[in-house]
Design an enzyme around this catalytic site. Structure first.
Site, short mmCIF file in Angstrom:
data_model
loop_
_atom_site.label_atom_id
_atom_site.label_comp_id
_atom_site.label_asym_id
_atom_site.label_seq_id
_atom_site.Cartn_x
_atom_site.Cartn_y
_atom_site.Cartn_z
N TRP A 161 49.45 6.99 14.15
CA TRP A 161 50.11 8.13 14.79
C TRP A 161 50.56 7.74 16.21
O TRP A 161 49.80 7.10 16.95
CB TRP A 161 49.11 9.30 14.84
CG TRP A 161 49.61 10.53 15.56
CD1 TRP A 161 50.83 11.11 15.43
CD2 TRP A 161 48.89 11.31 16.52
NE1 TRP A 161 50.91 12.21 16.24
CE2 TRP A 161 49.73 12.35 16.92
CE3 TRP A 161 47.61 11.21 17.07
CZ2 TRP A 161 49.35 13.31 17.85
CZ3 TRP A 161 47.22 12.16 18.00
CH2 TRP A 161 48.10 13.20 18.37
N ALA A 214 42.54 15.19 10.88
CA ALA A 214 43.50 16.20 11.34
C ALA A 214 44.14 16.96 10.18
O ALA A 214 44.87 17.92 10.42
CB ALA A 214 44.60 15.52 12.17
N LYS A 233 46.60 22.07 11.67
CA LYS A 233 47.37 22.11 10.42
C LYS A 233 46.70 22.99 9.38
O LYS A 233 47.34 23.85 8.78
CB LYS A 233 47.54 20.70 9.85
CG LYS A 233 47.68 19.59 10.86
CD LYS A 233 49.06 19.50 11.47
CE LYS A 233 48.98 18.88 12.80
NZ LYS A 233 49.64 17.77 13.24
C1 LMR Z 1 52.78 14.74 14.28
O1 LMR Z 1 52.30 13.63 14.02
O2 LMR Z 1 53.99 14.97 14.21
C2 LMR Z 1 51.86 15.86 14.69
O3 LMR Z 1 50.55 15.41 14.71
C3 LMR Z 1 52.30 16.54 15.93
C4 LMR Z 1 52.08 15.73 17.17
O4 LMR Z 1 51.45 16.23 18.10
O5 LMR Z 1 52.55 14.59 17.23
#
Ligand code: LMR
Length: 398
Positions: free
Chosen positions: A130, A213, A246
């Site tokens: 991420w 998450a 989420k």
């Molecule tokens: C994402 O990966 O798009 C979500 O977790 C929102 C974010 O805060 O990046």
């Protein structure tokens, strides 16, 4: 004093949100930021949340501080939801939980805890991961290392390479692991792989830092926590950052928790005191409103049942859109090179197309995704799947 600070580029995910909102095209598709969308494109307030919120507001008599650890009943319920009611770590009083401002707040407190406990240790983060993991963990002063996880071009989990890299990590290092619905790849570990990973972490004395998450967005609340439960049972220590953005749709309320599992109850108390001090130094006390709503749902059988049904419907919609996009891409390309989308888990998949193709999709077709070609499947609707598939088929090559 600010003359040294140069203008920064916007965050890759949040910057895309801004660009999408500013796009005035009549037909545009947002496959960017990871939020659930219903078939009309809205990110709804769950019915269970609306009902709980009314109860919370009716019962509220004060706005005074709750406590540095947040609501006791919230923390207990989160532990049960994540670890299961009779998990050995709970029975042996090895787990301690604090409420945190969203999953990011939990990740930050956990990162500061790791740095305080072992300033020289590295944290190993999946490649890819991420977009916010690296700045968030690096910003806490942790030394970052990467382990191979997934290859976007061949759509393959790189499990053997992952184990090989982690086998060379130093004892006492931490390994950041996506508990389910890997962001951005949608590729999760199968049960035998979780067991092999547990064995390696135990043998090499590595500490798992689990990011949970998307519990409930993969196969269900219990199934999605199976890896976390296994590691928290097999290993003496584990850190778990939990988000309810989420699965409860409480994005803007910032509801999360940090669970730390220690070797024994005495250590757990000592660790907890550090967690509280770290939280005090960052935000002092967590926000209450969203956690009060969550706690109300967790404590009420009717509201819980309603939530579970809504969660199942969200999961079902994403699965359907995976199947629909995969079949639309098959029709548009004449091959099954995007068939992997059907079988992956959670909100995201990586198309595995080059950044130039991603750019053309945005500029020519007003289809928005991050530069790594991550798509949010919840942005697919029965009415846009064909359009998206045709555009990807036209632009997929460099
Ligand atoms: C994402 O990966 O798009 C979500 O977790 C929102 C974010 O805060 O990046």
């Amino acid at each position: 004093m600010f003359q040294e600070l140069k203008q920064l580029a916007p965050d890759a995910i949040l910057g895309l949100m801004t660009k999408y909102r500013a796009d005035t095209a009549a037909v545009k598709v947002d496959l960017g930021v990871g939020v659930f969308r219903d078939p009309s494109g809205n990110t709804p307030v769950l019915d269970a949340v609306r009902r709980a919120e009314r109860q919370v507001l009716a019962a509220q008599t004060t706005k005074t501080y709750v406590a540095p650890a947040g609501r006791e009943e919230f923390n207990r319920a989160v532990e049960e939801l994540v670890l299961g009611a009779s998990h050995p770590a709970r029975r042996d009083r090895r787990a301690r939980t604090v409420q945190a401002p969203g999953g990011c707040g939990a990740l930050k407190v956990g990162a500061e805890l790791l740095r305080a406990a072992a300033p020289a240790a590295a944290i190993h983060v999946s490649d890819p991961t991420w977009g916010n993991h690296l700045p968030l963990l690096g910003g806490a002063g942790l030394r970052l290392e990467r382990y191979p996880y997934y290859e976007a071009r061949s759509h393959a989990l790189r499990f053997e390479a992952m184990l090989e890299r982690l086998a060379a990590a130093d004892p006492g290092d931490t390994v950041l692991i996506h508990a389910c619905c890997h962001n951005p790849s949608g590729a999760d570990l199968a049960e035998p792989q979780w067991r092999a990973l547990a064995e390696l972490l135990e043998r090499r004395r590595l500490v798992p830092y689990l990011d949970l998450a998307y519990q409930g967005f993969g196969d269900g609340l219990d199934a999605d926590a199976a890896g976390v439960r296994l590691l928290a049972e097999r290993l003496p220590e584990a850190v778990i950052a939990v988000s309810f953005s989420k699965n409860l749709g409480l994005y803007r309320e910032r509801v999360g928790a940090l669970i730390v599992v220690s070797e024994n109850a005495e250590r757990a108390d000592a660790v907890h005191s550090h967690v509280l001090q770290i939280a005090r130094g960052i935000y002092s006390m967590p926000p209450d409103h969203g956690a009060a709503i969550a706690a109300c749902i967790f404590a009420d059988a009717d509201l819980s049942a309603a939530w579970h049904a809504e969660l199942e419907a969200m999961r079902g919609r994403i699965r359907q859109m995976r199947a629909l996009l995969a079949s639309s891409l098959r029709a548009a390309t004449g091959d099954d090179s995007f068939g992997f989308i059907r079988d992956q888990r959670g909100m995201f998949s990586l198309l595995g197309i080059p950044p130039a193709a991603v750019e053309r999709l945005r500029e020519r077709h007003h289809i928005y995704m991050t530069a790594d070609s991550r798509i949010n499947l919840a942005g697919i609707m029965p009415g846009n799947a064909g359009y998206v598939a045709e555009a990807i088929a036209a632009e997929r090559n460099a």
